[in-house]
Design a protein around this motif. Structure first.
Motif, short mmCIF file in Angstrom:
data_model
loop_
_atom_site.label_atom_id
_atom_site.label_comp_id
_atom_site.label_asym_id
_atom_site.label_seq_id
_atom_site.Cartn_x
_atom_site.Cartn_y
_atom_site.Cartn_z
N GLY B 29 0.82 -1.21 0.00
CA GLY B 29 0.00 0.00 0.00
C GLY B 29 0.85 1.25 0.00
O GLY B 29 2.02 1.24 0.40
N ALA B 30 0.25 2.35 -0.46
CA ALA B 30 0.97 3.61 -0.60
C ALA B 30 1.48 4.13 0.74
O ALA B 30 2.63 4.56 0.86
N ARG B 31 0.62 4.06 1.74
CA ARG B 31 1.00 4.62 3.03
C ARG B 31 2.10 3.78 3.69
O ARG B 31 3.04 4.32 4.28
N ARG B 33 4.31 2.03 2.09
CA ARG B 33 5.53 2.28 1.33
C ARG B 33 6.20 3.59 1.75
O ARG B 33 7.40 3.63 2.03
N THR B 75 -9.88 1.37 1.80
CA THR B 75 -8.48 1.78 1.91
C THR B 75 -8.25 2.84 2.98
O THR B 75 -7.11 3.06 3.39
N GLU B 77 -8.45 5.84 2.31
CA GLU B 77 -7.89 6.99 1.57
C GLU B 77 -9.02 7.66 0.78
O GLU B 77 -10.00 7.02 0.43
N ALA B 80 -6.46 7.80 -4.98
CA ALA B 80 -5.42 6.81 -5.21
C ALA B 80 -3.98 7.33 -5.18
O ALA B 80 -3.06 6.58 -5.51
N ILE B 82 -1.06 9.40 -2.74
CA ILE B 82 -0.72 10.02 -1.46
C ILE B 82 0.60 10.77 -1.63
O ILE B 82 1.54 10.25 -2.23
N GLU B 99 -1.91 4.32 -4.55
CA GLU B 99 -2.54 3.24 -3.79
C GLU B 99 -3.30 2.36 -4.79
O GLU B 99 -4.37 2.72 -5.25
N ARG B 101 -4.87 -0.39 -4.41
CA ARG B 101 -6.15 -0.94 -3.96
C ARG B 101 -7.31 0.05 -4.13
O ARG B 101 -8.47 -0.32 -4.05
N PHE B 102 -6.99 1.32 -4.38
CA PHE B 102 -8.03 2.31 -4.63
C PHE B 102 -8.34 2.34 -6.13
O PHE B 102 -7.63 2.96 -6.91
N GLY B 105 -5.53 2.00 -8.55
CA GLY B 105 -4.57 3.11 -8.64
C GLY B 105 -4.84 4.01 -9.84
O GLY B 105 -3.93 4.67 -10.34
#
Lengths: 316, 229
Positions: B29-31, B33, B75, B77, B80, B82, B99, B101-102, B105
């Motif tokens: 996930g973006a966060r 990472r 998510t 969020e 997609a 961040i 992200e 999963r959103f 992406g």
């Protein structure tokens, strides 16, 4: 004349008129009155059908086999067209046309897609789907336009960039991305016109400029209606629904303020009267170019940048 | 997971989600990472006020509005991408991450605008921009508006380039379509995560076009490295 499915009633009438004309020339009977009557009927029928076209019907018109292509307009609008070919690195891509010409005497650079009219030309130009070398040729000519202060006029008409193995190997993504970056800062006026199908990134790669014009029955979308339908509806048969949902027609896109000007087409579409269409397109190009050429270079570029930054809708 | 070895979550996490057995890079996930990537502080998230809207009232088998709220719930969020301004081992940077999963992406108006805020911050402070992409491409539910985000993000990168601010693009699995054909391919340095799928057209679309099976490793990072991308 090729008629689309939804034009069948018009086709029937036109068939009748044609029959009467043949009788008329064979015999001495005067049937011109009847022909005139039917012609009037055909006109009002066409007007009524074309006053409420669905997005899918417009998409079919944009892909009409007789729809005028870039070179049809080039012949009618410009003089002294000289095609310039090759990306100076790998190949010449016939799916992308580039060259210099004059617009009312003024030198300009032209770029656009080539779909091909007959089977042989269609295959040679890959049905208007450029490979990376096509976009790189376009980029080379954009930079030449900047160097010689030639306004850049682009004509968009493509199903999309070619989704093939060779295109991927040679960096289709990079070729498109690089053009977007170059066009954003190219120091010359740019007018982009969608004349048929505006298919996704393959269209946008010659579509970033100061003004975006659309012919009335052209389309512009992020993915083809078939592609959208097969991903979101899991069935390509839902293309008509996808066309509607995506708002890919000129009227919807100008409502969304993504398009600067819609150029009205002759009754029944551009292919019914290419001369009249070319005349209107030429006038629109001249008018818009005049506005852009009055701007000093830094103002032109700032305005283009601001316009690009405004794209998008969100809550804040 | 590539080697299908049984692993402890803690081991995997300690190895930054790279399989300790086969070195497969997991999708993360973006966060998570950015959490690994940036120093613990300072961190300031940018563009948090931006929220997606359904300008077209788009509806396929589901309404876009519902897809959005579902993705937001799943998510945590709003969209997609961040963006966090922070430091990387003490070097000030702006880092962005998709992200996946959103909605896969996908890039719509908010992603484009957040990317622009990331680039603007990098220009304002004269610090490098880094973007980790993981995206299926443009967001179809925003139709042409999403296509225009390609032009928008590329334009801001042109300006960044001209100002001499470095942009490092890290392409993770997968980076496709409109994201690959705009911001992701425009790095001063393009980095591909091992074995990430990167390309313009999806493998299924290419197979349908050329009517043959694609060779193993086609459109993977290593393939792109060999082909000079």
């Amino acid at each position: 004349m090729t008629f689309l499915d939804f034009e069948q009633p018009i086709a029937d009438l036109e068939g009748k008129i044609e029959e009467l004309r043949l009788i008329g020339s064979d015999n001495e009977i005067n049937i011109s009155e009847e022909i005139e009557h039917l012609e009037g009927k055909s006109r009002s029928l066409t007007e009524s059908i074309f006053s409420s076209l669905t997005a899918w019907q417009v998409a079919q018109l944009a892909r009409h086999p007789q729809r005028p292509y870039m070179m049809d307009y080039v012949d009618k609008i410009f003089t002294d067209f000289e095609e310039l070919r090759g990306d100076r690195a790998f190949a010449d891509d016939p799916a992308m046309i580039g060259g210099i010409a004059r617009l009312d005497g003024q030198p300009v650079m032209l770029l656009g897609h080539r779909k091909g009219r007959d089977t042989k030309e269609k295959i040679r130009s890959n049905f208007g789907m450029p490979r990376p070398e096509g976009y790189r040729k376009a980029c080379r000519l954009m930079k030449m336009a900047e160097r010689f202060k030639l306004p850049l006029l682009t004509f968009i008409d493509t199903p999309g960039a070619y989704p093939g193995m060779d295109a991927e190997e040679r960096g289709q993504s990079e070729a498109i991305a690089y053009n977007l970056k170059v066009m954003a800062e190219l120091k010359t006026p740019i007018i982009c016109t969608v004349i048929g199908e505006g298919g996704s990134g393959g269209a946008l790669a010659i579509g970033v400029g100061d003004y975006l014009l659309m012919l009335q029955y052209s389309t512009y979308s992020v993915i083809s209606p078939e592609g959208c339908a097969s991903i979101l509806w899991k069935s390509a048969d839902k293309a008509a629904d996808a066309a509607e949902a995506m708002g890919m027609t000129s009227d919807r896109l100008s409502e969304l303020k993504l398009v600067d000007q819609v150029i009205e087409e002759p009754l029944g579409g551009a292919h019914r009267n290419t001369d009249a269409m070319a005349e209107k397109l030429k006038q629109a190009l001249l008018d818009n170019l005049k506005i852009l050429q009055q701007l000093p270079e830094d103002k032109l570029l700032e305005q283009r940048y601001e316009r690009l930054m405004q794209y998008g809708q969100y809550k804040e | 997971m590539s080697c299908s070895a049984v692993l402890y979550q803690a081991d995997l996490e300690r190895n930054l989600y790279v399989c300790p057995k086969c070195s497969h890079h997991q999708r993360i996930g973006a966060r998570v990472r950015l959490g690994f990537f940036l120093d613990a502080e300072p961190r300031e998230e940018l563009g948090t006020a931006l929220e997606p809207v359904d300008a077209l009232k788009f509806k396929d088998s589901k309404k876009y509005k519902d897809r959005l709220s579902q993705a937001q719930k799943a998510t945590g969020e709003k969209d997609a991408l961040i963006v966090i301004q922070g430091e990387l081992k003490g070097i000030p940077v702006v880092a962005a991450a998709f992200e996946f999963r959103f909605m896969a992406g996908s890039m719509g108006s908010v992603v484009g605008e957040r990317f622009v805020s990331a680039a603007n911050a990098a220009m304002e402070f004269g610090i490098p921009l880094i973007c980790f992409s993981a995206s299926g491409g443009a967001r179809m539910q925003e139709a042409l508006m999403s296509l225009m985000q390609m032009a928008k993000t590329s334009a801001v990168l042109a300006r960044l380039n001209r100002r001499g601010i470095p942009f490092i693009s890290v392409m993770t699995d997968p980076t496709m379509g409109g994201v690959s054909a705009s911001l992701a391919m425009l790095g001063d340095i393009n980095v591909g995560e091992p074995n990430a799928l990167i390309g313009f057209a999806g493998p299924r679309v290419i197979e349908q076009t050329v009517r043959e099976k694609l060779p193993k490793g086609f459109q993977r990072s290593e393939f792109l490295l060999d082909h000079g991308a």
